[in-house]
Design a protein around this motif. Structure first.
Motif, mmCIF file in Angstrom:
data_model
loop_
_atom_site.group_PDB
_atom_site.id
_atom_site.type_symbol
_atom_site.label_atom_id
_atom_site.label_comp_id
_atom_site.label_asym_id
_atom_site.label_seq_id
_atom_site.Cartn_x
_atom_site.Cartn_y
_atom_site.Cartn_z
ATOM 1 N N UNK A 1 0.791 -1.268 0.028
ATOM 2 C CA UNK A 1 -0.040 -0.099 -0.048
ATOM 3 C C UNK A 1 0.856 1.226 0.062
ATOM 4 N N UNK A 2 0.544 2.277 -0.984
ATOM 5 C CA UNK A 2 1.221 3.440 -0.925
ATOM 6 C C UNK A 2 0.239 4.551 -0.605
ATOM 7 N N UNK A 3 0.763 5.336 0.174
ATOM 8 C CA UNK A 3 -0.191 6.509 0.534
ATOM 9 C C UNK A 3 0.408 7.808 0.274
ATOM 10 N N UNK A 4 -0.110 8.619 -0.849
ATOM 11 C CA UNK A 4 0.401 9.951 -0.974
ATOM 12 C C UNK A 4 -0.524 11.000 -1.065
ATOM 13 N N UNK A 5 -1.007 11.859 -0.010
ATOM 14 C CA UNK A 5 -2.164 12.659 0.279
ATOM 15 C C UNK A 5 -3.338 11.791 0.416
ATOM 16 N N UNK A 6 -4.260 11.971 -0.401
ATOM 17 C CA UNK A 6 -5.432 11.075 -0.355
ATOM 18 C C UNK A 6 -5.366 9.966 -1.359
ATOM 19 N N UNK A 7 -4.588 10.065 -2.188
ATOM 20 C CA UNK A 7 -4.369 8.819 -3.191
ATOM 21 C C UNK A 7 -3.700 7.565 -2.736
ATOM 22 N N UNK A 8 -4.271 6.517 -3.025
ATOM 23 C CA UNK A 8 -3.932 5.411 -2.438
ATOM 24 C C UNK A 8 -3.534 4.219 -3.537
ATOM 25 N N UNK A 9 -2.551 3.352 -3.338
ATOM 26 C CA UNK A 9 -2.123 2.637 -4.471
ATOM 27 C C UNK A 9 -1.974 1.237 -3.796
ATOM 28 N N UNK A 10 -2.669 0.204 -4.039
ATOM 29 C CA UNK A 10 -2.510 -1.239 -3.790
ATOM 30 C C UNK A 10 -1.782 -2.057 -4.796
ATOM 31 N N UNK A 11 -0.873 -2.600 -4.655
ATOM 32 C CA UNK A 11 -0.215 -3.601 -5.679
ATOM 33 C C UNK A 11 0.240 -4.834 -5.204
ATOM 34 N N UNK A 12 0.296 -6.018 -5.981
ATOM 35 C CA UNK A 12 0.807 -7.210 -5.355
ATOM 36 C C UNK A 12 1.589 -7.622 -6.831
ATOM 37 N N UNK A 13 2.375 -8.300 -6.581
ATOM 38 C CA UNK A 13 3.459 -8.967 -7.610
ATOM 39 C C UNK A 13 3.665 -10.389 -7.249
ATOM 40 N N UNK A 14 3.694 -11.164 -8.403
ATOM 41 C CA UNK A 14 3.961 -12.666 -8.289
ATOM 42 C C UNK A 14 5.084 -12.922 -9.663
ATOM 43 N N UNK A 15 6.277 -13.271 -9.460
ATOM 44 C CA UNK A 15 7.194 -13.516 -10.446
ATOM 45 C C UNK A 15 6.655 -14.449 -11.341
ATOM 46 N N UNK A 16 5.781 -15.553 -10.979
ATOM 47 C CA UNK A 16 5.331 -16.760 -11.918
ATOM 48 C C UNK A 16 3.978 -16.158 -12.739
ATOM 49 N N UNK A 17 3.453 -15.265 -12.097
ATOM 50 C CA UNK A 17 1.906 -14.758 -12.614
ATOM 51 C C UNK A 17 1.979 -13.394 -13.071
ATOM 52 N N UNK A 18 2.168 -12.529 -12.536
ATOM 53 C CA UNK A 18 2.446 -11.155 -12.901
ATOM 54 C C UNK A 18 2.186 -10.115 -11.888
ATOM 55 N N UNK A 19 1.512 -8.989 -12.308
ATOM 56 C CA UNK A 19 1.445 -7.948 -11.379
ATOM 57 C C UNK A 19 0.121 -7.274 -11.376
ATOM 58 N N UNK A 20 -0.489 -6.901 -10.142
ATOM 59 C CA UNK A 20 -1.782 -6.244 -10.334
ATOM 60 C C UNK A 20 -1.686 -4.763 -9.475
ATOM 61 N N UNK A 21 -2.415 -3.756 -9.934
ATOM 62 C CA UNK A 21 -2.207 -2.401 -9.290
ATOM 63 C C UNK A 21 -3.677 -1.995 -9.374
ATOM 64 N N UNK A 22 -4.001 -1.292 -8.337
ATOM 65 C CA UNK A 22 -5.338 -0.413 -8.204
ATOM 66 C C UNK A 22 -5.254 0.652 -7.473
ATOM 67 N N UNK A 23 -5.699 1.898 -7.898
ATOM 68 C CA UNK A 23 -5.606 3.092 -7.410
ATOM 69 C C UNK A 23 -7.097 3.396 -6.987
ATOM 70 N N UNK A 24 -6.946 4.015 -5.660
ATOM 71 C CA UNK A 24 -8.307 4.660 -5.253
ATOM 72 C C UNK A 24 -8.142 5.733 -4.133
#
Length: 378
Positions: free
Chosen positions: A293-316
């Motif tokens: 989880x990254x927090x910058x002001x009111x901007x949030x970013x969620x991220x997960x990563x798997x070397x075998x599968x890939x990467x997911x990102x969602x901003x809210x």
């Protein structure tokens, strides 16, 4: 022993007792349900030596006669077969008769079953509640307090005391605490009790809490609770629940909960939960199920990563945010469990640093506290 009983009442009593019957045991008598017919009731008891459940069916109530008693007595019936037979009997009324050689005859409609029973004298007696303290609490509140804490108890026996939920009471405030050293759940609530009611370090096994949660009704009926140094007793109407307590001293946990935060956000609980569920799809098969989880002001970013599968990102966007920017990693399942237990439309999350425990509360109150330790990632 010989009596007649309505099938629905028999099934009700047997099903509740069966929940406590031992599934794996070297003690044959614990594979049975004890049936006892007295002058005023028929009771059904199941036990695995840690948990005991007794269900009493009164012979007569204000509305009707529930049991027609022919002869008093007791027997231990093989739980697995007896429960299945009762559930599938064809008639509305059931006759149960015990013979001299511990034989059990069950008749209903045109069906008759004969089972070999066991000696009731060998069945363990229900615990005696000596030196107990007692209080009453709405069933729904007790059920909720268990649900909001029990999942944080440890599932391994590395530290046996952590496999339970600690119950404390002082100044009419009941509190439950559960932790596995990586997360902590705390729930408190005011109760109506005697002013001198006070107990500490009552540690109820998580298994017992889960079974009690299944039994309790989700309504405002009051249940009676009694605690001793080694037993918990809960009674709701005709159902009596007994559990042994864990031995040992539960660790002091209040000092683990941060009182201030460097970064704080308020988010919509359901939306934040759904976003984590989506991002965690790529990490849930990994051992630590990491989401960043990254927090910058009111901007949030969620991220997960798997070397075998890939990467997911969602901003809210957070509904409210203040404090310093932050990047932190956590176990996604721990966060999902905590969010589901908050029971609030909005959740307040306070962070004290990237490697410090963070806490979740409902936006408007702190009856429930969920604490999670962050994960160290590269």
């Amino acid at each position: 022993m010989h009596f007649f009983i309505q099938k629905s009442l028999l099934n009700y009593g047997v099903q509740h007792a069966f929940k406590a019957v031992a599934t794996r045991t070297t003690i044959p008598i614990l594979t049975g349900i004890k049936i006892e017919a007295t002058t005023d009731s028929v009771s059904f008891v199941g036990s695995d030596s840690d948990i005991s459940i007794q269900c009493k069916i009164l012979n007569e109530t204000d509305e009707k006669t529930n049991v027609k008693m022919a002869r008093l007595g007791s027997i231990v019936a093989p739980a697995k077969f007896f429960t299945e037979i009762v559930r599938k009997l064809p008639g509305d009324e059931v006759e149960i008769q015990v013979h001299d050689q511990l034989g059990i005859t069950i008749r209903s409609g045109q069906a008759e079953f004969n089972l070999n029973g066991m000696d009731p004298e060998e069945y363990p007696k229900l615990p005696e509640l000596i030196g107990s303290q007692s209080f009453r609490i709405p069933s729904s509140l007790l059920k909720t307090m268990i649900r909001q804490t029990v999942f944080s108890a440890a599932s391994t026996e590395t530290r046996p005391i952590l496999t339970g939920v600690k119950w404390d009471c002082a100044n009419n405030m009941l509190a439950f605490t559960a932790t596995n050293s990586h997360r902590l759940s705390y729930r408190q609530s005011k109760i109506e009790a005697a002013d001198d009611l006070q107990f500490d370090n009552i540690v109820v096994p998580a298994k017992s809490c889960n079974e009690l949660h299944k039994i309790l009704e989700d309504d405002d009926r009051l249940v009676d609770v009694m605690v001793t140094n080694n037993q918990l007793y809960v009674r709701q109407d005709e159902i009596m629940f007994y559990s042994r307590l864990l031995e040992g001293n539960y660790p002091e946990t209040k000092r683990l909960i941060p009182q201030t935060s460097q970064t704080e956000i308020i988010v919509d609980t359901d939306y934040f939960l759904a976003a984590i569920e989506r991002v965690a799809l790529l990490s849930r098969d990994s051992k630590s199920n990491v989401v960043k989880l990254s927090i910058e002001g009111s901007q949030l970013e969620l991220m997960s990563y798997s070397p075998e599968i890939g990467k997911a990102v969602e901003r809210l966007d957070a509904n409210e945010s203040n404090g310093e920017p932050l990047k932190i990693s956590f176990n996604a399942q721990f966060m999902l469990d905590a969010l589901r237990a908050i029971d609030s439309d909005e959740v307040r999350i306070g962070f004290s640093g990237a490697m410090r425990p963070f806490v979740l509360h409902a936006k408007d109150h702190q009856w429930v506290t969920q604490l999670i330790l962050p994960l160290r990632t590269l």
